[in-house]
Scaffold this active site. Structure first.
Site, PDB file in Angstrom:
ATOM      1  N   SER A   1       0.831  -1.210   0.000  1.00 47.24           N
ATOM      2  CA  SER A   1       0.000   0.000   0.000  1.00 47.24           C
ATOM      3  C   SER A   1       0.862   1.256   0.000  1.00 47.24           C
TER       4      SER A   1
ATOM      5  N   GLY B   1      -5.783  11.966  -1.510  1.00 47.08           N
ATOM      6  CA  GLY B   1      -7.062  12.211  -0.849  1.00 47.08           C
ATOM      7  C   GLY B   1      -8.211  12.300  -1.829  1.00 47.08           C
TER       8      GLY B   1
ATOM      9  N   GLU C   1     -14.180  10.694   0.990  1.00 48.55           N
ATOM     10  CA  GLU C   1     -14.655  11.587   2.059  1.00 48.55           C
ATOM     11  C   GLU C   1     -15.588  10.801   2.976  1.00 48.55           C
TER      12      GLU C   1
ATOM     13  N   ILE D   1      -7.277   7.733   4.598  1.00 42.38           N
ATOM     14  CA  ILE D   1      -6.182   8.053   3.671  1.00 42.38           C
ATOM     15  C   ILE D   1      -4.887   7.349   4.100  1.00 42.38           C
TER      16      ILE D   1
ATOM     17  N   ALA E   1      -3.071   2.146  -9.910  1.00 45.79           N
ATOM     18  CA  ALA E   1      -2.950   1.511  -8.595  1.00 45.79           C
ATOM     19  C   ALA E   1      -3.716   0.187  -8.552  1.00 45.79           C
ATOM     20  N   ARG E   2      -4.882   0.148  -9.185  1.00 46.64           N
ATOM     21  CA  ARG E   2      -5.660  -1.102  -9.193  1.00 46.64           C
ATOM     22  C   ARG E   2      -4.894  -2.199  -9.939  1.00 46.64           C
TER      23      ARG E   2
ATOM     24  N   LEU F   1      -3.896 -24.520   8.844  1.00 49.41           N
ATOM     25  CA  LEU F   1      -2.973 -24.357   9.967  1.00 49.41           C
ATOM     26  C   LEU F   1      -3.630 -24.616  11.325  1.00 49.41           C
TER      27      LEU F   1
ATOM     28  N   GLU G   1      -9.699   1.189  -3.249  1.00 52.17           N
ATOM     29  CA  GLU G   1      -9.495   1.290  -4.710  1.00 52.17           C
ATOM     30  C   GLU G   1     -10.700   0.763  -5.472  1.00 52.17           C
ATOM     31  N   GLY G   2     -11.879   0.900  -4.894  1.00 42.04           N
ATOM     32  CA  GLY G   2     -13.105   0.382  -5.504  1.00 42.04           C
ATOM     33  C   GLY G   2     -13.444  -0.947  -4.864  1.00 42.04           C
TER      34      GLY G   2
HETATM   35  P1  TGC Z   1     -17.951   8.108 -14.747  1.00 43.54           P
HETATM   36  O1  TGC Z   1     -18.946   9.022 -15.359  1.00 43.54           O
HETATM   37  O2  TGC Z   1     -18.010   6.654 -15.039  1.00 43.54           O
HETATM   38  O3  TGC Z   1     -16.466   8.593 -15.124  1.00 43.54           O
HETATM   39  C1  TGC Z   1     -16.074   9.944 -15.009  1.00 43.54           C
HETATM   40  C2  TGC Z   1     -14.957  10.199 -16.007  1.00 43.54           C
HETATM   41  O4  TGC Z   1     -13.832   9.364 -15.689  1.00 43.54           O
HETATM   42  C3  TGC Z   1     -13.523   8.464 -16.782  1.00 43.54           C
HETATM   43  N1  TGC Z   1     -13.129   7.182 -16.179  1.00 43.54           N
HETATM   44  C4  TGC Z   1     -11.864   6.785 -16.080  1.00 43.54           C
HETATM   45  N2  TGC Z   1     -10.729   7.339 -16.517  1.00 43.54           N
HETATM   46  C5  TGC Z   1      -9.580   6.682 -16.251  1.00 43.54           C
HETATM   47  N3  TGC Z   1      -9.533   5.523 -15.580  1.00 43.54           N
HETATM   48  C6  TGC Z   1     -10.655   4.950 -15.112  1.00 43.54           C
HETATM   49  N4  TGC Z   1     -10.593   3.811 -14.406  1.00 43.54           N
HETATM   50  C7  TGC Z   1     -11.892   5.574 -15.363  1.00 43.54           C
HETATM   51  N5  TGC Z   1     -13.188   5.288 -15.059  1.00 43.54           N
HETATM   52  C8  TGC Z   1     -13.932   6.282 -15.567  1.00 43.54           C
HETATM   53  C9  TGC Z   1     -14.798   8.384 -17.585  1.00 43.54           C
HETATM   54  O5  TGC Z   1     -14.534   8.041 -18.911  1.00 43.54           O
HETATM   55  C10 TGC Z   1     -15.319   9.818 -17.442  1.00 43.54           C
HETATM   56  O6  TGC Z   1     -14.533  10.628 -18.295  1.00 43.54           O
HETATM   57  P2  TGC Z   1     -15.174  11.948 -19.010  1.00 43.54           P
HETATM   58  O7  TGC Z   1     -14.095  12.419 -19.923  1.00 43.54           O
HETATM   59  O8  TGC Z   1     -16.404  11.442 -19.714  1.00 43.54           O
HETATM   60  O9  TGC Z   1     -15.485  12.902 -17.917  1.00 43.54           O
HETATM   61  O10 TGC Z   1     -17.966   8.383 -13.169  1.00 43.54           O
HETATM   62  P3  TGC Z   1     -19.033   7.996 -12.057  1.00 43.54           P
HETATM   63  O11 TGC Z   1     -19.189   9.174 -11.174  1.00 43.54           O
HETATM   64  O12 TGC Z   1     -20.264   7.422 -12.691  1.00 43.54           O
HETATM   65  O13 TGC Z   1     -18.276   6.884 -11.205  1.00 43.54           O
HETATM   66  C11 TGC Z   1     -17.981   5.644 -11.690  1.00 43.54           C
HETATM   67  C12 TGC Z   1     -17.381   4.724 -10.596  1.00 43.54           C
HETATM   68  C13 TGC Z   1     -18.426   4.357  -9.562  1.00 43.54           C
HETATM   69  C14 TGC Z   1     -16.907   3.484 -11.313  1.00 43.54           C
HETATM   70  C15 TGC Z   1     -16.194   5.434  -9.924  1.00 43.54           C
HETATM   71  O14 TGC Z   1     -16.566   6.547  -9.222  1.00 43.54           O
HETATM   72  C16 TGC Z   1     -15.391   4.531  -9.017  1.00 43.54           C
HETATM   73  O15 TGC Z   1     -14.486   3.853  -9.484  1.00 43.54           O
HETATM   74  N6  TGC Z   1     -15.706   4.481  -7.670  1.00 43.54           N
HETATM   75  C17 TGC Z   1     -14.863   3.787  -6.714  1.00 43.54           C
HETATM   76  C18 TGC Z   1     -14.111   4.792  -5.893  1.00 43.54           C
HETATM   77  C19 TGC Z   1     -12.717   4.338  -5.591  1.00 43.54           C
HETATM   78  O16 TGC Z   1     -12.159   3.445  -6.190  1.00 43.54           O
HETATM   79  N7  TGC Z   1     -12.076   5.023  -4.661  1.00 43.54           N
HETATM   80  C20 TGC Z   1     -10.713   4.749  -4.347  1.00 43.54           C
HETATM   81  C21 TGC Z   1     -10.146   5.797  -3.433  1.00 43.54           C
HETATM   82  S1  TGC Z   1      -8.371   5.753  -3.365  1.00 43.54           S
HETATM   83  C22 TGC Z   1      -8.006   4.386  -2.502  1.00 43.54           C
HETATM   84  O17 TGC Z   1      -8.810   3.596  -2.130  1.00 43.54           O
HETATM   85  C23 TGC Z   1      -6.583   4.192  -2.243  1.00 43.54           C
HETATM   86  S2  TGC Z   1      -6.180   2.832  -1.272  1.00 43.54           S
HETATM   87  C24 TGC Z   1      -4.559   2.807  -1.634  1.00 43.54           C
HETATM   88  C25 TGC Z   1      -3.757   1.817  -0.939  1.00 43.54           C
HETATM   89  O18 TGC Z   1      -3.594   1.938   0.300  1.00 43.54           O
HETATM   90  O19 TGC Z   1      -3.187   0.932  -1.633  1.00 43.54           O
HETATM   91  P1  FAD Z   2     -19.359   2.799   0.620  1.00 44.60           P
HETATM   92  O1  FAD Z   2     -19.162   3.472  -0.688  1.00 44.60           O
HETATM   93  O2  FAD Z   2     -20.224   3.457   1.625  1.00 44.60           O
HETATM   94  O3  FAD Z   2     -19.907   1.330   0.342  1.00 44.60           O
HETATM   95  C1  FAD Z   2     -20.532   0.542   1.349  1.00 44.60           C
HETATM   96  C2  FAD Z   2     -21.093  -0.720   0.682  1.00 44.60           C
HETATM   97  O4  FAD Z   2     -22.063  -0.343  -0.296  1.00 44.60           O
HETATM   98  C3  FAD Z   2     -20.017  -1.507  -0.066  1.00 44.60           C
HETATM   99  O5  FAD Z   2     -20.267  -2.882   0.073  1.00 44.60           O
HETATM  100  C4  FAD Z   2     -20.220  -1.100  -1.520  1.00 44.60           C
HETATM  101  O6  FAD Z   2     -19.805  -2.096  -2.441  1.00 44.60           O
HETATM  102  C5  FAD Z   2     -21.728  -0.899  -1.554  1.00 44.60           C
HETATM  103  N1  FAD Z   2     -22.140   0.017  -2.623  1.00 44.60           N
HETATM  104  C6  FAD Z   2     -21.812   1.326  -2.778  1.00 44.60           C
HETATM  105  N2  FAD Z   2     -22.353   1.820  -3.905  1.00 44.60           N
HETATM  106  C7  FAD Z   2     -23.032   0.802  -4.489  1.00 44.60           C
HETATM  107  C8  FAD Z   2     -23.781   0.659  -5.689  1.00 44.60           C
HETATM  108  N3  FAD Z   2     -23.942   1.667  -6.551  1.00 44.60           N
HETATM  109  N4  FAD Z   2     -24.340  -0.537  -5.968  1.00 44.60           N
HETATM  110  C9  FAD Z   2     -24.169  -1.587  -5.126  1.00 44.60           C
HETATM  111  N5  FAD Z   2     -23.460  -1.525  -3.976  1.00 44.60           N
HETATM  112  C10 FAD Z   2     -22.893  -0.345  -3.670  1.00 44.60           C
HETATM  113  N6  FAD Z   2      -9.309   6.398  -0.075  1.00 44.60           N
HETATM  114  C11 FAD Z   2      -8.508   7.395  -0.558  1.00 44.60           C
HETATM  115  O7  FAD Z   2      -8.975   8.337  -1.192  1.00 44.60           O
HETATM  116  N7  FAD Z   2      -7.149   7.340  -0.367  1.00 44.60           N
HETATM  117  C12 FAD Z   2      -6.552   6.351   0.327  1.00 44.60           C
HETATM  118  O8  FAD Z   2      -5.324   6.334   0.469  1.00 44.60           O
HETATM  119  C13 FAD Z   2      -7.374   5.312   0.882  1.00 44.60           C
HETATM  120  N8  FAD Z   2      -6.819   4.336   1.655  1.00 44.60           N
HETATM  121  C14 FAD Z   2      -7.642   3.440   2.304  1.00 44.60           C
HETATM  122  C15 FAD Z   2      -7.094   2.579   3.254  1.00 44.60           C
HETATM  123  C16 FAD Z   2      -7.933   1.694   3.955  1.00 44.60           C
HETATM  124  C17 FAD Z   2      -7.351   0.807   5.001  1.00 44.60           C
HETATM  125  C18 FAD Z   2      -9.311   1.666   3.662  1.00 44.60           C
HETATM  126  C19 FAD Z   2     -10.224   0.705   4.383  1.00 44.60           C
HETATM  127  C20 FAD Z   2      -9.857   2.510   2.743  1.00 44.60           C
HETATM  128  C21 FAD Z   2      -9.029   3.436   2.059  1.00 44.60           C
HETATM  129  N9  FAD Z   2      -9.572   4.383   1.166  1.00 44.60           N
HETATM  130  C22 FAD Z   2      -8.771   5.375   0.641  1.00 44.60           C
HETATM  131  C23 FAD Z   2     -11.014   4.485   0.998  1.00 44.60           C
HETATM  132  C24 FAD Z   2     -11.609   3.413   0.079  1.00 44.60           C
HETATM  133  O9  FAD Z   2     -11.306   3.666  -1.253  1.00 44.60           O
HETATM  134  C25 FAD Z   2     -13.101   3.357   0.343  1.00 44.60           C
HETATM  135  O10 FAD Z   2     -13.270   2.752   1.619  1.00 44.60           O
HETATM  136  C26 FAD Z   2     -13.853   2.579  -0.719  1.00 44.60           C
HETATM  137  O11 FAD Z   2     -13.794   3.250  -1.962  1.00 44.60           O
HETATM  138  C27 FAD Z   2     -15.323   2.345  -0.330  1.00 44.60           C
HETATM  139  O12 FAD Z   2     -15.923   3.495   0.145  1.00 44.60           O
HETATM  140  P2  FAD Z   2     -16.743   3.468   1.532  1.00 44.60           P
HETATM  141  O13 FAD Z   2     -15.852   2.856   2.558  1.00 44.60           O
HETATM  142  O14 FAD Z   2     -17.248   4.834   1.779  1.00 44.60           O
HETATM  143  O15 FAD Z   2     -17.929   2.459   1.278  1.00 44.60           O
END
Ligand code: TGC
Ligand code: FAD
Length: 394
Positions: free
Chosen positions: A100, A139, A142, A172, A252-253, A348, A373-374
């Site tokens: 991570s 970041g 939220e 974060i 990252a994914r 184990l 990361e989703g």
């Molecule tokens: P949507 O309308 O689908 O897309 C908005 C714009 O983004 C483009 N796009 C992408 N571009 C590059 N790579 C991708 N993977 C892309 N996916 C979509 C898309 O083409 C569009 O572009 P434009 O030019 O038309 O504006 O957006 P939406 O609001 O409907 O959301 C789609 C959804 C739900 C898939 C997206 O919001 C999502 O992936 N949600 C999950 C959130 C998430 O992954 N959060 C991660 C936070 S960071 C983290 O967790 C770090 S942990 C790190 C660690 O410790 O290792």
């Molecule tokens: P929610 O979005 O509230 O989801 C709750 C449940 O509802 C989940 O089971 C989800 O699958 C489901 N759900 C949500 N929407 C839908 C839908 N449309 N249809 C069906 N089911 C749905 N974020 C950062 O920005 N930066 C970081 O560095 C980072 N590091 C992290 C480190 C750790 C240890 C953890 C636990 C999280 C981290 N995250 C980070 C945040 C992480 O990306 C989010 O936790 C993740 O994206 C899910 O968001 P949430 O926890 O708010 O869950």
């Protein structure tokens, strides 16, 4: 805590090493040796204490795992995506939290500065991030916007030569120790922009998140912005909209798809060794069909996933990998790793719940990896939308 010697060897049931170049194998040896020497002996204690081993930041910089695909002129490794994947596999084989740290630094902090930053930003930050002199965080999430980051409330307002940043980010990775944060915020038109926030800017704090049962050796925190004055030169100039952070997440994914497989391999390797050594009813438990079923299924899933991430790496190198392909691999690796960790823990027996073996730690870590990361659901919906054309998110 007694720690067993780290004897790990990666399973290679289909001679997949033949698909790797000399360079890939050298990268693997270097990172595996580092993990055996510097991570395996200490990580269990840090996880038990819920403490981040800060010394690894400089070590990982020296090892070259921060920004391996970033060009050498900015301090990166100039390597291909398979090398990057192998690095993540080997680091997560040690601990998901270590991977991570590297994923966030390379894909979520260095990548956006490299891809969307100005020349001055690249020169100022990338070499220091690559060497581990600086630690970064990303970041996006939220308190009320996790899976749906487009609803974010964090915002910037124009104030002449700077912007005023308000809002907060949650969950974060690296936040409590980070020198800089790449933060995604809405401008006055409601469009998402990236800003580089530096520790020490007035009104910027990073409270630690306590009480995690997962990723205990990784530091997690909040980012709180209370009227933070951020110079305009810290805005990433070359991207606007959600595609900015989502583009970083694609990198990252991809790394996590390899990384989670590393955790799965470690669980399999540990369970296989244990099954040959542990005697019950006068036989090694590995001689019983029930345990063989678990082990055979583990190596089958690992082999399928190895093929998937290798092919995805080829597509990444050719610039042809789609976000949906990356989602499928991230989801698959996390799912098989979570299942394998659970099966390995059962093999184990009672020893599986102790810190003497790595399996329970991996099992708990993977609950974060399958969520961040989703989530598992979100990646399924991305695949669903790709194949049907229907958006089932909203
Ligand atoms: P949507 O309308 O689908 O897309 C908005 C714009 O983004 C483009 N796009 C992408 N571009 C590059 N790579 C991708 N993977 C892309 N996916 C979509 C898309 O083409 C569009 O572009 P434009 O030019 O038309 O504006 O957006 P939406 O609001 O409907 O959301 C789609 C959804 C739900 C898939 C997206 O919001 C999502 O992936 N949600 C999950 C959130 C998430 O992954 N959060 C991660 C936070 S960071 C983290 O967790 C770090 S942990 C790190 C660690 O410790 O290792
Ligand atoms: P929610 O979005 O509230 O989801 C709750 C449940 O509802 C989940 O089971 C989800 O699958 C489901 N759900 C949500 N929407 C839908 C839908 N449309 N249809 C069906 N089911 C749905 N974020 C950062 O920005 N930066 C970081 O560095 C980072 N590091 C992290 C480190 C750790 C240890 C953890 C636990 C999280 C981290 N995250 C980070 C945040 C992480 O990306 C989010 O936790 C993740 O994206 C899910 O968001 P949430 O926890 O708010 O869950």
């Amino acid at each position: 805590m007694a720690v067993r010697a780290d004897l790990f060897e990666s399973p290679d049931h289909y001679q997949l090493d033949e698909l790797l170049s000399e360079e890939h194998l050298m990268v693997r040896t270097a990172v595996r040796d580092y993990v055996k020497k510097e991570i395996s002996p200490i990580i269990e204690d840090y996880a038990q204490r819920a403490e981040f081993p800060q010394q690894i930041v400089k070590q990982l910089g020296d090892l070259g795992v921060f920004g391996p695909t970033v060009p050498v002129e900015y301090g990166g490794g100039g390597l291909d995506y398979i090398s990057y994947g192998i690095m993540m596999q080997e680091l997560e084989r040690g601990d998901s939290g270590v991977r991570s740290t590297a994923s966030v630094q390379g894909s979520l902090v260095m990548f956006p500065i490299y891809a969307y930053g100005s020349e001055a930003q690249k020169k100022k930050y990338l070499p220091k991030l690559a060497s581990g002199e600086y630690l970064g965080c990303f970041g996006l999430t939220e308190p009320d916007h996790g899976s749906n980051p487009s609803g974010m409330l964090t915002n910037i307002k124009d104030a002449g030569d700077h912007v005023i940043l308000n809002g907060s980010k949650m969950w974060i990775s690296n936040a409590p120790f980070a020198d800089i944060a790449v933060v995604w915020a809405k401008n006055e038109e409601g469009k998402i922009q990236g800003v580089i926030v530096e520790r020490g800017m007035e009104g910027f704090t990073t409270p630690t998140t306590h009480g995690k049962w997962s990723l205990r050796a990784s530091a997690t925190g909040e980012l709180v912005f209370d009227n933070v004055k951020v110079p305009k030169e810290n805005i990433l100039p070359n991207v606007i909209g959600l595609k900015g952070p989502l583009g970083c997440l694609s990198k990252a994914r991809y790394g996590i798809a390899w990384g989670a497989l590393g955790a799965a391999m470690d669980c399999y390797d540990t369970a296989l060794r244990y099954s040959k050594e542990r005697i019950q009813f006068d036989k090694p438990i590995g001689a019983f069909q029930l345990q063989q079923k678990k082990l055979a299924e583990m190596v089958t899933e690992i082999t399928k996933a190895q093929l998937m991430v290798w092919r995805l790496g080829v597509l990444m190198n050719e610039g042809r990998a789609t976000p949906a392909q990356i989602s499928m691999a991230k989801r698959n690796s996390c799912e098989i790793a979570t299942n394998i960790a659970r099966s390995a823990r059962q093999i184990l027996g009672g020893m599986g719940i102790t810190g003497e073996y790595s399996v329970m730690r991996h099992m708990m870590n993977l609950e974060s990896v399958i969520t961040y990361e989703g989530t598992h659901d979100i990646h399924l919906l991305i695949t669903g939308m790709e194949i049907t054309g229907f958006n089932a998110f909203k």
